[in-house]
Design an enzyme around this catalytic site. Structure first.
Site, short mmCIF file in Angstrom:
data_model
loop_
_atom_site.label_atom_id
_atom_site.label_comp_id
_atom_site.label_asym_id
_atom_site.label_seq_id
_atom_site.Cartn_x
_atom_site.Cartn_y
_atom_site.Cartn_z
N ASP A 201 0.82 -1.20 0.00
CA ASP A 201 0.00 0.00 0.00
C ASP A 201 0.87 1.26 0.00
OD1 ASP A 201 -2.71 1.12 0.38
OD2 ASP A 201 -1.99 1.76 2.35
N GLU A 244 1.47 -0.38 -5.06
CA GLU A 244 0.53 0.70 -5.36
C GLU A 244 1.35 1.98 -5.37
OE1 GLU A 244 -3.36 3.08 -3.64
OE2 GLU A 244 -1.72 2.52 -2.35
C1 GLC Z 1 -4.41 3.11 -0.33
C2 GLC Z 1 -5.67 2.28 -0.32
C3 GLC Z 1 -6.79 3.11 0.21
C4 GLC Z 1 -6.46 3.58 1.60
C5 GLC Z 1 -5.09 4.27 1.63
C6 GLC Z 1 -4.61 4.47 3.03
O1 GLC Z 1 -4.49 4.18 -1.21
O2 GLC Z 1 -5.92 1.79 -1.61
O3 GLC Z 1 -8.00 2.41 0.22
O4 GLC Z 1 -7.42 4.47 2.08
O5 GLC Z 1 -4.11 3.53 0.96
O6 GLC Z 1 -4.12 3.26 3.55
#
Ligand code: GLC
Ligand code: CA
Length: 554
Positions: A201, A244
Site C-alpha cells: 500500500d 501501489e
Molecule cells: C491506499 C488504499 C486506500 C487507503 C489508503 C490508506 O491508497 O488503496 O483504500 O485508504 O491507501 O491506507
C-alpha cells in the site's frame, strides 16, 4: 536469486474477506466463507487472489488502519482459519497476495499508544513528531475535502504527529531501522503462513523522507525497496511485491529498479486513466501515449492492468480538459465524483450497464501489456450504492443469489447493505442466475479468462501499435517466442471497416479469431480487411505453423 515469474501470465482477483461470503451467519464475511467459494473462483479461471487488509483493525478506513500486523481480525476468523484457507488455495493452484499496509498504523495500535503516552517509549521514534505545527501542515492531504491536514496535535504526546492519510492513521517513521526490521518480520510471518506476496500500500509514501523539515516533493529512499525484495526472495523464491504507486512514468524504473531488483509489479495508473479517457471519448491517442510512456521496464518486471478498484477512479494525471471529458461521460453528477479528482462508481453503471461496452472494456483491459486484475463482483456486473459515503459505495457485499441479502449472509444485518433493488439489485444481478445462463457476463468472462491464459504473448511479449487508420480503433500486436497475437478494439458505437497490416515477416499469413475460430486471410498486398461492430473486439492469433517455422529459422 531463485525466481519464478508466475505473475507474468496470472489473472488476479481482488476481494475483501468481510464482504465476500459469510459462513457463520453473523453478517460479516469470513475466511471459512471465502474457503467455500474457492471452487467458484477456480472455475472462473483466476489464478491469484489479492486480499484487502484483514488484520485486526478499528475499521475506520476499510481495514487500511491496522492495529496488529500479526493477527486476523476476529470478525473474519482466526489465524487457524487463515491457514486453512491458504492451504485450500494452494491445493487448487491459487496464489494468495495480501495487502501490506505499513506506511501507517491505526492510532489504536499499541505501538502508537505507547509512543504517544511516553517520550521514552521504545516505539516513540517509530512515528513522526514535531513540537510545533509545521508550516506546510495543510498541504499534501490525500483525501481533499474530507482530510484537513497532515499534522495533528496529540495531547498525550504534547506534539504533532504526521499522517499522510486520515488523522487516525499515524505514519510510521519508515527511515527508522527498527521499523524497517519490523516490516521485514511482518512479511516473513505471512510468507510462512502460505502467501505468495504482497500488494504494498502507498509505496511512494512508505519510502518518502518524512519529518517537519520536509518541504515540497519528498525524497524517496529507493534502497528500501531493494531490501524488501531481497528479504522476500531469500525467504521464498516465487514471492512478489505488487506496488501501489501512482507515479509519473519517468519514475517507473526507480520503482522497478533498472536491474529489476525492486518491485516485481506495479499497478499501471497511467494506462488506467488513459483507458477511461479512451472509453469516454472513443479516441485512442491519449491511451496510446500512456502505453508508450510506460513501455520501458526490465524483462522480469510486470504491469498490473485494471479497470476499477476499491478506491475512486483517480483521474488526477489527466489534463483538466481530459478529466472533464471522462466526468461528463461517466460521472456527470457531483455526487458521483470524489476528492476533486475521481469517480467513485463501479464500472457497469458508468457504462450504463451496456453489455457491449462492458465486454469491450474487459476485453481491452485483458489485452493491455501486463497482468489483468479483476475486482470481485466485476464478473457478474455488480453496481454501486451512491447513498453510501465516499468510496464505500463500490464496496457492497458480493451478490451470490437472489436469496435474502443476495446469499451473502443468513443474517438480517449484513456488515454493509447489499444492493437490494434496481437494475443492479441482487434479484437480477447474481452469480447463481448467471451460472445457468450460457450467455451471461459471468460465462463470457470465464471464456475471456481462459483465452487470456492461452495467450502468454500479452503478459510476456512486447507490443507494437498497428496502424488501423481509425482513431476509434486500438490495434496491438504482441510477439513472444515466435508466436504473435493481434488484438483490435473499436471504442466507438458505430461499426467501422478497417484495413491493416500485421507487420509480421511474410505478412504472417491468415489471422485466426481466438473466440470464433474464423479465419481472416490477407489480400494480395498482405493486408487484412475487417468490419468491426460498434464496441467490437477481436483477438487473433497470427499465422499458422508456416509462420512459426519461418520465425524459428531466424
Ligand atoms: C491506499 C488504499 C486506500 C487507503 C489508503 C490508506 O491508497 O488503496 O483504500 O485508504 O491507501 O491506507
Ligand atoms: Ca461471519
Amino acid at each position: 536469486m531463485i525466481e519464478d515469474l508466475w505473475y507474468k501470465n496470472a489473472v488476479i482477483y481482488c476481494l475483501s474477506v468481510g464482504t465476500f461470503m459469510d459462513a457463520n451467519g453473523d453478517g460479516i464475511g469470513d475466511f471459512s466463507g471465502l474457503e467455500r467459494r474457492l471452487d467458484y473462483l477456480v472455475g472462473l479461471g483466476v489464478t491469484a487472489l489479492w486480499l484487502m487488509p484483514f488484520q485486526p483493525s478499528p475499521m475506520r478506513d476499510n481495514g487500511y488502519d491496522v492495529s496488529d500486523y500479526y493477527g486476523v481480525d476476529p470478525r473474519y476468523g482466526t489465524l487457524g482459519d487463515f491457514v486453512a484457507f491458504t492451504h485450500a488455495a494452494k491445493q487448487r493452484g491459487l496464489k494468495v497476495l495480501i495487502d501490506l499496509v505499513v506506511n501507517h498504523t491505526s492510532d489504536r495500535h499499541p505501538w502508537f499508544q505507547s509512543a504517544r503516552s511516553d517520550p521514552d517509549s521504545p516505539t516513540r521514534d517509530w512515528y513522526v513528531w514535531s513540537k510545533t505545527k509545521p508550516p506546510h501542515a495543510d498541504s499534501g492531504v490525500v483525501f481533499p475535502g474530507v482530510q484537513k491536514t497532515t499534522w495533528t496535535y496529540d495531547r498525550a504526546a504534547r506534539a504533532y504527529y504526521f499522517h499522510r492519510f486520515y488523522d487516525f492513521q499515524p505514519d510510521l517513521n519508515t527511515a527508522n531501522p527498527r521499523v524497517q526490521a519490523e516490516i521485514l518480520k511482518i512479511m516473513g510471518f505471512w510468507i510462512q503462513l502460505g502467501v505468495s506476496g504482497f500488494r504494498m500500500d502507498a509505496v511512494p509514501f512508505v519510502i518518502a523522507e518524512k519529518g517537519p523539515e520536509v518541504t515540497g516533493a519528498p525524497v524517496e529512499q529507493f534502497g528500501m525497496l531493494r531490501q524488501f525484495r531481497e528479504f522476500l526472495q531469500w525467504r521464498q523464491g516465487d514471492a512478489i511485491i505488487l506496488a501501489e504507486a501512482n507515479v509519473l512514468p519517468r519514475q517507473d524504473l526507480d520503482y522497478f529498479g533498472e536491474d529489476a531488483d525492486r518491485m516485481h509489479m506495479m499497478f499501471n495508473f497511467q494506462v488506467n486513466q488513459g483507458l477511461f479517457h479512451a472509453l469516454a471519448t472513443a479516441t485512442t491517442e491519449r491511451l496510446l501515449d500512456c502505453l508508450e510512456k510506460t513501455r520501458a521496464r526490465p524483462a522480469s518486471a510486470q504491469w498490473a492492468q485494471f479497470l476499477r478498484n476499491h478506491d475512486e477512479l483517480d483521474l488526477g494525471r489527466l489534463s483538466a480538459e481530459e478529466r472533464e471529458a471522462v466526468f461528463a461521460a461517466f460521472g456527470p453528477d457531483p455526487d458521483m465524483q470524489l476528492y476533486g479528482r475521481g469517480i467513485r462508481r463501479r464500472l457497469p453503471p458508468m457504462l450504463s450497464g451496456d453489455r457491449r461496452r462492458l465486454e469491450l472494456a474487459y476485453s481491452l483491459m485483458f489485452t493491455l501489456p501486463g497482468t489483468p486484475v479483476l475486482r470481485y463482483g466485476d464478473e457478474i456486473g455488480m453496481g454501486d450504492d451512491l447513498r453510501l459515503p465516499e468510496r464505500e459505495c463500490a464496496r457492497t457485499p458480493m451478490q451470490w443469489s437472489d436469496e435474502p441479502e443476495g446469499g451473502f449472509t443468513k443474517s438480517a444485518r449484513p456488515v454493509a447493505p447489499p444492493i437490494r433493488s434496481g437494475p443492479y439489485g441482487y434479484p437480477h444481478v447474481n452469480a447463481a442466475v448467471q451460472r445457468h445462463d450460457p450467455n451471461s457476463l459471468l460465462n463470457w468472462l470465464e471464456r475471456i479468462i481462459r483465452m487470456r491464459k492461452e495467450v502468454p504473448e500479452i503478459g510476456w511479449g512486447d507490443f507494437t501499435v498497428l496502424r488501423t487508420g481509425a482513431e476509434s480503433v486500438l490495434g496491438l500486436r504482441y510477439e513472444w517466442r515466435n508466436n504473435a497475437v493481434v488484438c483490435l478494439h473499436n471504442l466507438a458505437a458505430e461499426p467501422i471497416e478497417i484495413r491493416f497490416a500485421t507487420g509480421l515477416p511474410g505478412e504472417g499469413g491468415a489471422l485466426t479469431d481466438l473466440l470464433t475460430g474464423e479465419r481472416n486471410p490477407p489480400d494480395e498486398s498482405g493486408r487484412h480487411t475487417l468490419l468491426l461492430e460498434g464496441y467490437g473486439y477481436r483477438w487473433y492469433r497470427a499465422g499458422g505453423l508456416d509462420y512459426l517455422l519461418k520465425r524459428s529459422e531466424v
